[in-house]
Design a protein around this motif. Structure first.
Motif, PDB file in Angstrom:
ATOM      1  N   ASN A 211      30.648  42.724  38.825  1.00 17.41           N
ATOM      2  CA  ASN A 211      29.649  41.778  38.334  1.00 17.41           C
ATOM      3  C   ASN A 211      30.306  40.496  37.822  1.00 17.41           C
ATOM      4  O   ASN A 211      29.703  39.419  37.887  1.00 17.41           O
ATOM      5  CB  ASN A 211      28.798  42.418  37.238  1.00 17.41           C
ATOM      6  N   LEU A 212      31.530  40.604  37.318  1.00 19.54           N
ATOM      7  CA  LEU A 212      32.271  39.397  36.932  1.00 19.54           C
ATOM      8  C   LEU A 212      32.580  38.571  38.188  1.00 19.54           C
ATOM      9  O   LEU A 212      32.485  37.336  38.171  1.00 19.54           O
ATOM     10  CB  LEU A 212      33.568  39.761  36.208  1.00 19.54           C
ATOM     11  N   LYS A 213      32.938  39.248  39.277  1.00 20.37           N
ATOM     12  CA  LYS A 213      33.209  38.553  40.538  1.00 20.37           C
ATOM     13  C   LYS A 213      31.937  37.881  41.058  1.00 20.37           C
ATOM     14  O   LYS A 213      31.998  36.775  41.614  1.00 20.37           O
ATOM     15  CB  LYS A 213      33.755  39.529  41.576  1.00 20.37           C
ATOM     16  N   PHE A 214      30.811  38.539  40.870  1.00 21.66           N
ATOM     17  CA  PHE A 214      29.540  37.957  41.306  1.00 21.66           C
ATOM     18  C   PHE A 214      29.241  36.687  40.510  1.00 21.66           C
ATOM     19  O   PHE A 214      28.853  35.658  41.086  1.00 21.66           O
ATOM     20  CB  PHE A 214      28.407  38.973  41.121  1.00 21.66           C
ATOM     21  N   ILE A 215      29.414  36.740  39.193  1.00 26.32           N
ATOM     22  CA  ILE A 215      29.196  35.555  38.351  1.00 26.32           C
ATOM     23  C   ILE A 215      30.097  34.418  38.802  1.00 26.32           C
ATOM     24  O   ILE A 215      29.652  33.274  38.948  1.00 26.32           O
ATOM     25  CB  ILE A 215      29.454  35.884  36.869  1.00 26.32           C
ATOM     26  N   ALA A 216      31.373  34.732  39.029  1.00 23.31           N
ATOM     27  CA  ALA A 216      32.340  33.705  39.436  1.00 23.31           C
ATOM     28  C   ALA A 216      31.936  33.071  40.759  1.00 23.31           C
ATOM     29  O   ALA A 216      32.006  31.848  40.928  1.00 23.31           O
ATOM     30  CB  ALA A 216      33.735  34.317  39.539  1.00 23.31           C
ATOM     31  N   SER A 217      31.476  33.889  41.697  1.00 23.78           N
ATOM     32  CA  SER A 217      31.140  33.380  43.035  1.00 23.78           C
ATOM     33  C   SER A 217      29.923  32.466  43.004  1.00 23.78           C
ATOM     34  O   SER A 217      29.763  31.607  43.868  1.00 23.78           O
ATOM     35  CB  SER A 217      30.884  34.549  43.994  1.00 23.78           C
ATOM     36  N   LYS A 218      29.070  32.624  42.005  1.00 23.07           N
ATOM     37  CA  LYS A 218      27.846  31.830  41.921  1.00 23.07           C
ATOM     38  C   LYS A 218      28.000  30.570  41.065  1.00 23.07           C
ATOM     39  O   LYS A 218      27.130  29.691  41.109  1.00 23.07           O
ATOM     40  CB  LYS A 218      26.725  32.687  41.316  1.00 23.07           C
ATOM     41  N   SER A 219      29.097  30.473  40.308  1.00 26.47           N
ATOM     42  CA  SER A 219      29.188  29.438  39.270  1.00 26.47           C
ATOM     43  C   SER A 219      29.770  28.108  39.735  1.00 26.47           C
ATOM     44  O   SER A 219      29.860  27.164  38.951  1.00 26.47           O
ATOM     45  CB  SER A 219      30.000  29.968  38.079  1.00 26.47           C
ATOM     46  N   GLY A 220      30.193  28.017  40.990  1.00 20.89           N
ATOM     47  CA  GLY A 220      30.659  26.743  41.537  1.00 20.89           C
ATOM     48  C   GLY A 220      31.855  26.153  40.817  1.00 20.89           C
ATOM     49  O   GLY A 220      31.974  24.930  40.712  1.00 20.89           O
ATOM     50  N   GLY A 221      32.742  26.998  40.306  1.00 24.43           N
ATOM     51  CA  GLY A 221      33.945  26.508  39.640  1.00 24.43           C
ATOM     52  C   GLY A 221      33.735  26.045  38.215  1.00 24.43           C
ATOM     53  O   GLY A 221      34.657  25.544  37.579  1.00 24.43           O
ATOM     54  N   ASP A 222      32.522  26.208  37.695  1.00 27.41           N
ATOM     55  CA  ASP A 222      32.170  25.718  36.351  1.00 27.41           C
ATOM     56  C   ASP A 222      32.255  26.875  35.355  1.00 27.41           C
ATOM     57  O   ASP A 222      31.413  27.783  35.351  1.00 27.41           O
ATOM     58  CB  ASP A 222      30.745  25.156  36.374  1.00 27.41           C
ATOM     59  N   ALA A 223      33.276  26.835  34.487  1.00 26.21           N
ATOM     60  CA  ALA A 223      33.480  27.914  33.525  1.00 26.21           C
ATOM     61  C   ALA A 223      32.358  27.983  32.503  1.00 26.21           C
ATOM     62  O   ALA A 223      32.025  29.066  32.007  1.00 26.21           O
ATOM     63  CB  ALA A 223      34.826  27.731  32.812  1.00 26.21           C
ATOM     64  N   ARG A 224      31.760  26.840  32.183  1.00 25.56           N
ATOM     65  CA  ARG A 224      30.670  26.854  31.203  1.00 25.56           C
ATOM     66  C   ARG A 224      29.471  27.644  31.722  1.00 25.56           C
ATOM     67  O   ARG A 224      28.839  28.396  30.987  1.00 25.56           O
ATOM     68  CB  ARG A 224      30.264  25.424  30.845  1.00 25.56           C
ATOM     69  N   VAL A 225      29.148  27.443  32.999  1.00 22.96           N
ATOM     70  CA  VAL A 225      28.043  28.192  33.604  1.00 22.96           C
ATOM     71  C   VAL A 225      28.386  29.685  33.652  1.00 22.96           C
ATOM     72  O   VAL A 225      27.548  30.546  33.351  1.00 22.96           O
ATOM     73  CB  VAL A 225      27.730  27.665  35.017  1.00 22.96           C
ATOM     74  N   ALA A 226      29.625  29.996  34.030  1.00 24.80           N
ATOM     75  CA  ALA A 226      30.044  31.398  34.126  1.00 24.80           C
ATOM     76  C   ALA A 226      29.973  32.087  32.761  1.00 24.80           C
ATOM     77  O   ALA A 226      29.445  33.203  32.639  1.00 24.80           O
ATOM     78  CB  ALA A 226      31.460  31.476  34.693  1.00 24.80           C
ATOM     79  N   ILE A 227      30.510  31.438  31.741  1.00 28.05           N
ATOM     80  CA  ILE A 227      30.516  32.032  30.396  1.00 28.05           C
ATOM     81  C   ILE A 227      29.095  32.139  29.850  1.00 28.05           C
ATOM     82  O   ILE A 227      28.729  33.129  29.213  1.00 28.05           O
ATOM     83  CB  ILE A 227      31.411  31.203  29.453  1.00 28.05           C
ATOM     84  N   SER A 228      28.286  31.118  30.110  1.00 30.23           N
ATOM     85  CA  SER A 228      26.889  31.155  29.672  1.00 30.23           C
ATOM     86  C   SER A 228      26.139  32.306  30.335  1.00 30.23           C
ATOM     87  O   SER A 228      25.329  32.992  29.692  1.00 30.23           O
ATOM     88  CB  SER A 228      26.201  29.819  29.989  1.00 30.23           C
ATOM     89  N   THR A 229      26.411  32.535  31.623  1.00 34.56           N
ATOM     90  CA  THR A 229      25.778  33.656  32.327  1.00 34.56           C
ATOM     91  C   THR A 229      26.171  34.979  31.686  1.00 34.56           C
ATOM     92  O   THR A 229      25.321  35.854  31.455  1.00 34.56           O
ATOM     93  CB  THR A 229      26.181  33.651  33.814  1.00 34.56           C
TER      94      THR A 229
END
Length: 336
Positions: A211-229
């Protein structure tokens, strides 16, 4: 209610400053090297840190400055955020307060603040971080700051061409600035960042690595979006009494994180940018000339076209606006 997923909620915020910054070793060393002369009473090197949102620019600048303070107790530091377009008065007021200089708002002129700041700058080394530098309302502030030899100026922006649409004096003052690019994170790097947050912020077994890999793949390189998710997923799972974050919760949380990120970007727009945005919202698509003319009809004292171009570039970097064509025939439209 007992926590089922979250162990330390602070770690799950994008603004949390971790004990280490992963995948930014080279950038950290360049920033530290440029600031290190301060420790020997030598002039530091000014920097422009640029890159897309969510690439760790501000966090890294703060991290290195904090480390430097540990080795130089006399070092003065201040951080200004261009968000909200602070005036020249507000910039110096904030810097002086950061440096433990008490000043009153009422009855104090801008020039008095500048004089106080100059005294400090001549008597002690300092580091000034200007975040969202291309949103500063009064460009004269940047010119002012460039004159202090003992002060290291760190400008943070989304684009490398931050000075293109600024006054010639500012471009000249920062002509030898060291430009440090922060590239978007790749999926593997985002997973590592998320794993750090999981280790210190969530309970053991709270989320599977897939699920961490899924978040990363959807976040477009943006750590803020990934962490917020990750944060939203953890909060949602906990509200529902779950002991593990599943894929469905992650998907719902990603959509919410994207919406929040867009909302935050909209809030960062200054009044002029908001008017430009609203015109595009109504017209859908406009050539730059027509957009600027429509804007000027609504404003009594509009800024120059050069400034308007700078505003549009910032809106592009926020992911709110798309541009097509060359400078002469450029068209703008809202980004869906």
């Amino acid at each position: 209610m007992e926590n089922t997923v979250i162990d330390d909620a602070r770690v799950l915020t994008a603004d949390y400053l971790p004990n280490r910054m992963v995948h930014r070793d080279n950038e950290r060393e360049v920033i530290a090297s440029n600031l290190r002369p301060i420790l020997d009473d030598q002039p530091p090197i000014d920097m422009l840190i640029y890159g897309p949102p969510g690439t760790g620019k501000t966090a890294m600048a703060e991290y290195v400055v904090n480390e430097l303070e540990k080795h130089s107790p006399n070092l003065l530091t201040g951080i200004v955020d261009g968000f909200g377009q602070p005036s020249r008065f507000e910039v110096y007021y904030k810097l002086l307060r950061d440096m433990n200089e008490f000043v009153t708002r009422g009855g104090t002129s801008t020039e008095e603040l500048v004089d106080k700041f100059e005294q400090k700058a001549y008597n002690a080394p300092m580091v000034i971080v200007v975040d969202e530098a291309d949103q500063i309302k009064d460009e004269k502030v940047l010119y002012d700051l460039s004159r202090f030899q003992n002060a290291a100026i760190i400008l943070i922006a989304n684009r490398e061409d931050v000075f293109v649409d600024m006054d010639d004096r500012i471009r000249s003052s920062f002509s030898s600035i060291d430009e440090i690019r922060f590239k978007a994170y790749d999926d593997r790097e985002l997973v590592d960042i998320l794993e750090d947050r999981v280790e210190y912020g969530l309970r053991d077994g709270a989320i599977e690595n897939s699920n961490l890999k899924f978040i990363a793949s959807k976040s477009g390189g943006d750590a803020r979006v990934a962490i917020s998710t990750l944060r939203k997923a953890a909060q949602k799972a906990e509200r529902e009494g779950m002991e593990q974050i599943n894929r469905e919760v992650v998907k719902e949380s990603f959509s919410d994180a994207v919406k929040d990120n867009r909302s935050i970007s909209l809030k960062k727009l200054n009044d002029d940018q908001r008017k430009l945005y609203d015109i595009l919202k109504e017209e859908k698509e406009l050539p730059s000339r027509e957009l600027f003319e429509a804007y000027k009809e609504e404003v009594e004292e509009p800024p120059t076209d050069r400034t308007l171009r700078r505003y549009m570039k910032k809106m592009e970097s926020y992911g709110l606006v798309e541009a097509k064509g060359s400078t002469r025939d450029r068209k703008y439209m809202l980004k869906e």
